[in-house]
Enzyme design. Structure first.
Site, PDB file in Angstrom:
ATOM      1  NE  ARG A  77      -3.791  -0.155   0.504  1.00 28.07           N
ATOM      2  CZ  ARG A  77      -5.094  -0.138  -0.181  1.00 28.07           C
ATOM      3  NH1 ARG A  77      -5.576  -1.076  -0.826  1.00 28.07           N
ATOM      4  NH2 ARG A  77      -5.751   0.911  -0.201  1.00 28.07           N
ATOM      5  CB  VAL A  78       1.405   4.158  -2.078  1.00 23.20           C
ATOM      6  CG1 VAL A  78       2.446   3.209  -3.009  1.00 23.20           C
ATOM      7  CG2 VAL A  78      -0.115   4.363  -2.909  1.00 23.20           C
ATOM      8  CG  ASP A  79      -3.554   3.544   0.771  1.00 22.96           C
ATOM      9  OD1 ASP A  79      -2.889   2.599   1.509  1.00 22.96           O
ATOM     10  OD2 ASP A  79      -4.847   3.459   0.484  1.00 22.96           O
ATOM     11  CG  ASP A  80      -1.710   7.103   6.007  1.00 23.58           C
ATOM     12  OD1 ASP A  80      -0.563   6.692   5.565  1.00 23.58           O
ATOM     13  OD2 ASP A  80      -2.126   8.284   5.821  1.00 23.58           O
TER      14      ASP A  80
END
Ligand code: PRX
Length: 708
Positions: free
Chosen positions: A576-579
């Site tokens: 994932r590149v998000d939180d």
């Protein structure tokens, strides 16, 4: 412990280098006609330094194995058509099903570009069908009613039972009739909170039969999480069970469900009816609290109902189910999937990715509470007409050989599980595997998180004896079905790569600005055109759907994952590149854990990051700032963890609580998670630019408080 972690880190490092190296020195192709174990193993050639040496575009050669697709050229031709002529490609496959009314010739349309108006997707326009009919009635009518449908394997190895397709259909019809008698009909939501007993997929199919929209809530979620999900979709009914055994723990599911219903009422939604399935071996009837006038036992509800229930024919784009999933912000979103496209796509992926034929014995260890249990347990395999194991237990109970014992017991051909399970079984050693023959196995599947090459090799070489391809399937709750996955025995594999896109899927990598990257590249993974099982909206919030998935990169569906494409066009998902954190294949929003922590009266502020965990893939690392005058203690740490358990569920409990007098914030007050991730993994010498921090001294303080 420590040494193992080091080995794994080093291993990943090597794999990374191999990826950077890209195209390897080509090796001579292996002739397809040599059905020999060593040849099969050579399909994945791992040479010195774990450099993965493969010849792409040449089929690997596994014995006893004929794929539906001859070779990669055939795949490429089919793939090209699926992208250029989706109406024709998917229409031909849809012909295999029963449609009460056929779709129009040009049945697809979509807008993927927020700049051009609302996001909108349509498949099989004009068609009327029913997925339950296609999953059950069709097989019974074709004379296969006696074929085993569910092989239920209980928590205790001595507990098992079999249900044929006809028996499942009968029970589905009885429940469908009962739900109708309650006034549940087309478009009404039904929440389901159950353990892995056959009645769970049966309840889902009963909803589908009458056009009701099911919303399954994983049995590991807390009362509070259940309440939020019940209230959001305004469920007309909750279907649950008296209890459940997980390993040697008895779980009072009904008690949690009762609390959930109470809390949902506080949120403004009353559930008028709760259907309770008795799970005798966990909590018998006599020990279950019953709310008069609201609760009804499943057995009593269906008694006297007919085993025939009229099918509600629904439009192809009628919603089939909601499934709540976590994102980087806010409450979990109710992802909406619709009937026709989902049916055709889950069927097609199940068939090709698992090379599945009617009657194959297949076992997916996922719980129906997650998307995998929807697409590759309840729907896909039944649409194909497979026989499947429904497993109530956990892979390590009563011993670490449980899976292989079950594989032998039922002669399982395709086995589908998560890397976290593979890593934990690998840790117990090869002997547990080798005690069992596993001769029936043909395909090994992996899902839920990136599989590290070391676990991939163990799965392939030890569990599969080098004769079963590993299908590493990348997809998401939102995508409904496999998006990037190997077609086994059609092209060569590389441990750790999900390889190439499935039919109809057009993946692209974009940079931060949304520019498409060509060739070998690393970037954000997006999808450029609609595929049949793409989510259609977020329940009750189309705006959020557009903002979350389509606004970040106009013109594309954004997955939230990063990926790399190598010189052979193979995709390597980097995470994932998000939180969002992926713990044991469970998707958890950092914001959800943070708000659960902050809800504790002694917690002033919290920031949560993921860190590499040897078994779970990622662990949860929470920085906690306490209220003025409150002192840190072991008791308080336990209380905070318990607070997360009760707000979300045990699976979201933080692994580490790091006391933090302050958090690294920019002058505008934004928490720099990048810095927190580095501190959590003891990489403070790689902090990068911290000049925009409001108070750079915080970093040193945190490092000191962490200890060595
Ligand atoms: O980060 C990816 C990871 O799991 C996320 C989706 O989680 P969820 O919606 O809960 O669905 C899990 C079951 C499909 C993705 O964004 N993920 C899933 N499968 C893989 C994966 N990461 C790498 N490789 C996979 N095979």
């Amino acid at each position: 412990g420590e040494a193992r972690r080091a080995v794994r880190a080093a291993d990943c490092g090597r794999a990374r280098r191999a990826r950077v190296a890209g195209a390897a020195r080509p090796r001579p192709a292996v002739a397809r006609s040599v059905p020999d174990k060593t040849v099969a193993a050579a399909a994945v050639e791992v040479v010195e330094g774990h450099h993965v040496d493969v010849v792409p575009h040449v089929p690997s050669n596994y014995p006893h194995f004929t794929p539906f697709i001859e070779n990669v050229e055939q795949y490429r031709a089919m793939y090209k058509r699926s992208i250029e002529d989706p109406d024709g490609f998917w229409g031909e496959i849809a012909e295999e099903f029963h449609w009460e009314r056929k779709w129009e010739e040009k049945h697809t349309s979509w807008n993927f570009d927020v700049r051009k108006g609302p996001i909108h997707i349509e498949w099989f326009k004009g068609g009327l069908t029913n997925i339950c009919y296609n999953a059950l009635d069709r097989h019974v009518q074709e004379g296969n009613g006696d074929r085993p449908c569910f092989l239920w394997e209980g928590n205790e190895p001595s507990d098992d039972s079999v249900m044929s397709y006809k028996q499942v259909l009968d029970e589905v019809c009885r429940m469908a009739n009962y739900l109708r008698s309650l006034g549940v009909g087309k478009g009404d939501a039904v929440s389901i909170y159950m353990p892995m007993v056959c009645e769970l997929p049966i309840a889902m199919l009963a909803c589908a039969r009458i056009g009701a929209v099911h919303s399954v809530v994983f049995g590991g979620f807390s009362a509070e999480a259940l309440a939020g999900r019940i209230a959001d979709c305004k469920a007309k009914v909750l279907i649950t069970s008296s209890g459940v055994m997980r390993g040697n723990k008895k779980i009072d599911l009904k008690g949690i469900a009762d609390r959930g219903v109470e809390l949902a009422a506080k949120e403004g939604h009353e559930v008028p009816t709760v259907i309770v399935r008795e799970i005798k071996h966990a909590v018998p009837r006599k020990d279950t609290k019953v709310v008069e006038g609201r609760d009804v036992w499943w057995e009593d509800a269906v008694a006297g109902q007919s085993t025939e229930a009229e099918v509600e024919w629904v439009e192809a784009d009628h919603p089939l189910f909601l499934l709540y999933t976590s994102g980087s912000t806010g409450n979990p979103k109710g992802v909406v999937h619709c009937t026709g496209g989902y049916m055709v796509y889950t069927y097609t992926t199940t068939k090709y990715v698992f090379n599945m034929q009617e009657g194959d014995v297949y076992w997916c260890t996922a719980d129906c509470g997650w998307i995998t249990g929807h697409s590759y347990l309840t729907y896909g395999p039944l649409l194909v007409g497979a026989t499947q194991v429904v497993f109530e237990g956990v892979p390590t109970y009563p011993g670490p050989d449980r899976c292989w014992q079950v594989v032998d017991k039922y002669k399982v051909k395709q086995f589908y599980t998560a890397p976290t399970a593979i890593r934990s079984l690998m840790r117990s050693g090869d002997l547990y595997v080798k005690e069992h023959g596993r001769d029936s196995l043909r395909i090994l599947g992996s899902v839920g998180e990136p599989i590290n090459p070391e676990a991939w090799r163990w799965y392939h070489d030890v569990v599969g004896d080098g004769r079963c391809p590993v299908v590493d399937t990348w997809w998401q709750t939102e995508t409904g079905g496999h998006m990037i996955a190997p077609l086994p025995n059609v092209w060569r594999q590389k441990p750790g790569s999900a390889t190439l896109p499935f039919f109809g899927v057009l993946p692209v990598l974009v940079d931060e600005k949304g520019n498409e990257l060509e060739g070998e590249a690393e970037g954000m993974l997006c999808i450029k055109q609609a595929w049949p099982s793409c989510l259609r909206t977020v329940y009750g919030d189309h705006e959020r759907y557009q903002t979350n998935y389509f606004a970040p990169f106009p013109g594309y569906y954004f997955s939230g994952d990063g990926a790399r494409r190598d010189a052979d066009g193979y995709f390597w998902i980097t995470g994932r590149v998000d939180d969002v954190i992926n713990v044991s294949g469970h998707r958890i929003g950092t914001a959800e854990v943070e708000s659960a922590l902050v809800a504790h009266p002694k917690c002033a502020e919290a920031a949560v990051v993921g860190y590499e965990h040897p078994i779970k893939g990622q662990g949860i690392y929470a920085y906690v700032t306490l209220m003025e005058g409150v002192h840190q203690s072991e008791d308080l740490r336990r209380e905070l963890v318990a607070s997360v358990r009760s707000t979300i569920g045990a699976f979201a409990a933080p692994d580490v609580i790091h006391w933090a007098p302050g958090l690294p914030k920019t002058r505008s007050g934004k928490i720099m998670r990048r810095v927190l991730r580095k501190i959590a993994t003891k990489q403070e010498d790689e902090l990068g630019d911290t000049s925009t921090l409001a108070d750079p001294a915080v970093v040193q303080q945190l490092v000191e408080l962490r200890g060595k």
